[in-house]
Each structure stands twice: as structure tokens, then as C-alpha cells.
Design a protein around this motif. Sequence first.
Motif, PDB file in Angstrom:
ATOM      1  N   TYR A   1     -34.126 -32.381 -26.293  1.00 53.00           N
ATOM      2  CA  TYR A   1     -33.814 -30.908 -25.970  1.00 53.00           C
ATOM      3  C   TYR A   1     -33.131 -30.196 -26.781  1.00 53.00           C
ATOM      4  N   GLN A   2     -32.198 -30.793 -27.612  1.00 51.98           N
ATOM      5  CA  GLN A   2     -31.286 -30.023 -28.660  1.00 51.98           C
ATOM      6  C   GLN A   2     -32.439 -29.615 -29.781  1.00 51.98           C
TER       7      GLN A   2
ATOM      8  N   LEU B   1     -34.239 -24.420 -22.140  1.00 49.03           N
ATOM      9  CA  LEU B   1     -33.523 -24.348 -23.352  1.00 49.03           C
ATOM     10  C   LEU B   1     -34.012 -23.448 -24.422  1.00 49.03           C
ATOM     11  N   ARG B   2     -35.342 -23.588 -24.327  1.00 51.78           N
ATOM     12  CA  ARG B   2     -36.195 -22.718 -25.448  1.00 51.78           C
ATOM     13  C   ARG B   2     -36.155 -21.398 -24.939  1.00 51.78           C
TER      14      ARG B   2
ATOM     15  N   TYR C   1     -33.695 -19.916 -23.180  1.00 49.47           N
ATOM     16  CA  TYR C   1     -32.529 -19.458 -23.463  1.00 49.47           C
ATOM     17  C   TYR C   1     -32.176 -19.122 -25.030  1.00 49.47           C
ATOM     18  N   ALA C   2     -32.745 -20.050 -25.799  1.00 46.91           N
ATOM     19  CA  ALA C   2     -32.565 -19.791 -27.268  1.00 46.91           C
ATOM     20  C   ALA C   2     -33.252 -18.410 -27.574  1.00 46.91           C
TER      21      ALA C   2
ATOM     22  N   TYR D   1     -34.454 -26.535 -28.440  1.00 42.06           N
ATOM     23  CA  TYR D   1     -33.683 -25.306 -28.554  1.00 42.06           C
ATOM     24  C   TYR D   1     -33.367 -24.644 -30.146  1.00 42.06           C
TER      25      TYR D   1
ATOM     26  N   LEU E   1     -24.410 -25.420 -25.959  1.00 42.10           N
ATOM     27  CA  LEU E   1     -25.128 -26.962 -26.000  1.00 42.10           C
ATOM     28  C   LEU E   1     -23.859 -27.982 -25.615  1.00 42.10           C
TER      29      LEU E   1
END
Length: 305
Positions: free
Chosen positions: A243-244, A114-115, A117-118, A247, A219
Motif C-alpha cells: 500500500y505504501q 491511496l494512489r 489521495y497521493a 502511494y 501514512l
Amino acid sequence: MTTDREAALHWATTVLGRDGVETVGEVTWPHERSWSALARIPTTRGTAWLKVVPSELRREATLTALVARRRPDATVVVHGHEPDRGWLLLGDAGRSLRALVPEDGDLSRWRAALRLYAGLQRDLAGDVGTMLAAGVPDLRGQRLLTSFVDLVEELDLGADARAAAPEVGALVDVLAGSGVPDSVQHDDLHDAQVFVDDTGRTRITDWGDACVAHPFLSLAVTLDGVIGWGLRDVEGSEDVLPYQRGYLEVWAEHLGSPVAALEPAARAARALGWACRVVNGHVPGDPDPTAARVRMLLSALQRLR
């Protein structure tokens, strides 16, 4: 094999040959769907993959190549692409999280994914015009609301879906005021789209469902459609907030704002993302998945109330 696939395979072997790569063994087509066909090509330098998509989805070739140019560390290697024909020649991405997570017995690989992807979304925010010119769907702001309302009426998705329109509009407004720029939005970022190669590098794959929209809309699927179900496929069994946060930290650093300032937009996006899937994932003649996504949207809206 169709004539188009024969032509695509000839092109792929020609591209490989220019780089001194030869095919070895039998070419197979392990994945054949209405929206794409995927050929496995064994070569002297490992496996290559040929992806062939229909004309209405050929934007995927251009978008995948763009993502690979901007962030080659974050997605699959693109050996070649034919944007006018929807052909992609790709390197091997490794093993999917769908295979790895059960072996690991935890979901921690998602945090790095997720990091990554951000950061990828951040780095493609300046390419919105290029993506739109390539035919990537435009679901920014009010366009998403209008498209949602039109589809609900066209398919007669029910009174609850029609009644949800004002709430969808309010969420659009929340995201519009977030200060986060529109960018590429994968729109189907689940555990079969994230791979880890033999060097340990994470790669985000399969950009066929992507659109241009508020980046946080991803998300919904990733957190509430995948991670939140945990290892035993039980809804709500995994706390998605860590996880959020990972991100959001990437975006907070980019924008120079505290993470907490982005949390209202993330909450809104985790509901609005299902409206995006309703619109962007709808396939004419196949209403059942669309109806299921409407139910996900209505449940998410209920949690926000």
C-alpha cells in the motif's frame, strides 16, 4: 435544532432550489457532535448532506470547496459552501470502506484510494498559501516540532514524551530533505473517510482535521492505524508495504525519482505522523485521546530505533 442549524438548512434548501432540486421527505440529523452536525436531506435528485461546524472549525468549508475545485473526481461533490459560517452542502459520497471492506473480505480498495489521495496532495501543493489564508493549521517542519514540545510541556505528558523531542526533531529534518513539497495533509484518513459511490468512484471526505504539512504524515494513521490491523483487527496482521509503495509511486513519478529514494521519508513519516496527530488532534479538556496518540508515537519511535 439550534437557530444556526435552522438558518443553515434554509440556506441549503435555497441553494438546492436554485438548481431545480426539491426536498422530499423528512430532514434528519443523524450525526451530531461537538465539532459538527450533519443533516441528511432527501431530494428529487438523491440525498444531499448539510454539514455545520462551529466557528473555530469553519476553515473546513473553504478547504473542502478548494479540494473539490482542484480534484472533483477525488472528493465529494460540493453543491455550495458558506466559508464565513462554516456551512457545507454536499452530494452523497456512497458507502464507506468501513462498510465495504468487511463485505469484500480484503483491503484491496485501499490501494486505489491511496494512489488517488497521493495525486490529490500533489495537485494541491501549489495551494499552500490559499489554505493557510483560510486558517488551515500550519504544521510544516519546525512548526510541528515546536508545537509538539509546547503541548507536551503544557499537558505534562510525561518524561518519555519529553525525551522523544530530539527524535521528533530528527524526523522533521529527514522529511525536510526529502524533496517532497508540503501540501494538504488529511491527518485522519481512516476507513470512515473513504467512500465508493454507485459508479465505483472512490472519494476522500471529511477535511475537518486537515493541516498543511509534509504529505507523507498521513501514512501514520492510514497504514499503521488502520490497514496494518487487517480484517480481524490484529495489529501487524497486514503487510502495509504494498500500500505504501502504491502511494509513493505517484510521488516518485511526479518528482522523477525512484520509489526507493522516498522510502526513508515514508518510514520517518509513519512515526512523525503521530506527533502531528498529538498536536493537531488535541481537544482542550479531553486529554485521553492525546495521551493515546503519544503512546502511538512512542511505539513508532521504538520500531525505528
